[in-house]
Write an enzyme that holds these catalytic residues in place. Structure first.
Site, PDB file in Angstrom:
ATOM      1  N   GLU A 166      31.395  39.056  43.615  1.00  0.00           N
ATOM      2  CA  GLU A 166      30.621  39.949  42.559  1.00  0.00           C
ATOM      3  C   GLU A 166      31.881  41.453  42.719  1.00  0.00           C
ATOM      4  O   GLU A 166      31.784  42.252  44.048  1.00  0.00           O
ATOM      5  CB  GLU A 166      28.838  40.476  42.887  1.00  0.00           C
ATOM      6  N   GLU A 171      28.369  51.667  38.484  1.00  0.00           N
ATOM      7  CA  GLU A 171      26.998  51.349  37.610  1.00  0.00           C
ATOM      8  C   GLU A 171      27.030  52.737  38.664  1.00  0.00           C
ATOM      9  O   GLU A 171      27.170  52.869  39.541  1.00  0.00           O
ATOM     10  CB  GLU A 171      26.298  49.544  39.108  1.00  0.00           C
TER      11      GLU A 171
END
Length: 294
Positions: A166, A171
């Protein structure tokens, strides 16, 4: 007016001073607590060939040839105890006036108290290496969790996260609107043990305007950018001893806004709804190496 694409797109590193630029950049970034060191050898790359772009110029639903959707609550709130139900409804995602709008709503829907959207390019666009960037204005508030990220394509149904890898391009915690987080997750370095770096925006907030979030990814490195400022580089040497680098295969794109969960906690009485994430464009470029010359 929306910024339009230009014929050639070069990485932040390319310039006539390519032979000396990497050392200067890392020295500058050190002032911002970067993961670079002044003696690091930075990879210089050029990215001139667009492999995918979405300028969000057509009102209505997102382009179905590029974007699909994850629907529902996933297993255990998408593995994070999240509180939202993801839909593909226009109430939660639409393209309007040149931007894609992901809207988080507080409402009772299919057993959940919040709705949002999670868009994915899986099965539609997948790529190994390159530059991936999006110009985004993020939402804010306790318990709001916007993300622009990538997941590895499974080689078989039995291959699961975190073994697929990932890459979190952007974020942030809605309650901390000055701090950007970029991370890698893989076997032995996932969830709370991910390889992460924060970037604190000085005298500004991420939610009050658009910023360009991107990575440049090649064999054995992922460089992280905000507005073309390099703030971190992760290489296999940064992984825990004995861990595997799982970033040499196709990945796909995800964009979403979650509510609640282990990373941000639940909304509180001060969290305002609805919240929106605005995406001005998404662009991907093919990887190619640019030789250093003195």
């Amino acid at each position: 007016m929306k910024k339009r694409i230009i014929p050639k797109r070069y990485s932040y590193f390319q310039s006539n001073l390519a032979g000396t630029l990497s050392g200067f950049l890392c020295a500058a970034v050190l002032l911002l607590n970067s993961g670079c060191a002044v003696d690091d050898t930075q990879t210089v790359a050029q990215f001139t060939e667009i492999t995918l772009q979405d300028e969000f110029d057509t009102d209505g639903a997102p382009n179905s040839s590029i974007w699909g959707f994850d629907i529902g609550t996933g297993q255990n709130g998408w593995g994070n105890n999240e509180l939202q139900y993801y839909t593909d409804r226009p109430e939660n995602v639409t393209v309007n006036n040149g931007v894609m709008v992901i809207t988080v709503r507080e409402e009772s829907f299919q057993g959940s108290n919040y709705t949002s959207a999670r868009l994915i390019t899986k099965g539609k666009f997948e790529q190994t290496y390159g530059r991936f960037e999006a110009r985004i204005r993020v939402p804010y508030g306790q318990g709001i969790w916007p993300a622009f990220w990538m997941l590895g394509v499974e080689d078989s149904p039995s291959e699961i996260w975190p073994f697929i890898g990932e890459i979190d391009i952007m974020e942030m915690r809605g309650q901390d609107p000055t701090t950007l987080i970029g991370s890698l997750h893989g076997p032995g370095y996932s969830a709370g043990e991910a390889i992460s770096k924060e970037y604190v925006l000085q005298n500004d907030r991420l939610d009050t305007g658009f910023h360009i979030y991107g990575i440049e990814w090649g064999p054995d490195y992922v460089n992280y950018y905000i507005d073309d400022v390099l703030y971190n580089q992760i290489t296999p040497e940064d992984l825990p001893e004995g861990s595997e680098w799982v970033f040499d295969n196709d990945f796909y794109i995800l964009m979403n806004v979650a509510v609640g969960g282990n990373f941000v906690g639940s909304p509180n009485a001060e969290t305002v709804f609805p919240q929106t994430m605005l995406v001005d464009y998404f662009r991907a470029y093919r990887y190619s190496r640019y030789p250093l010359t003195n």
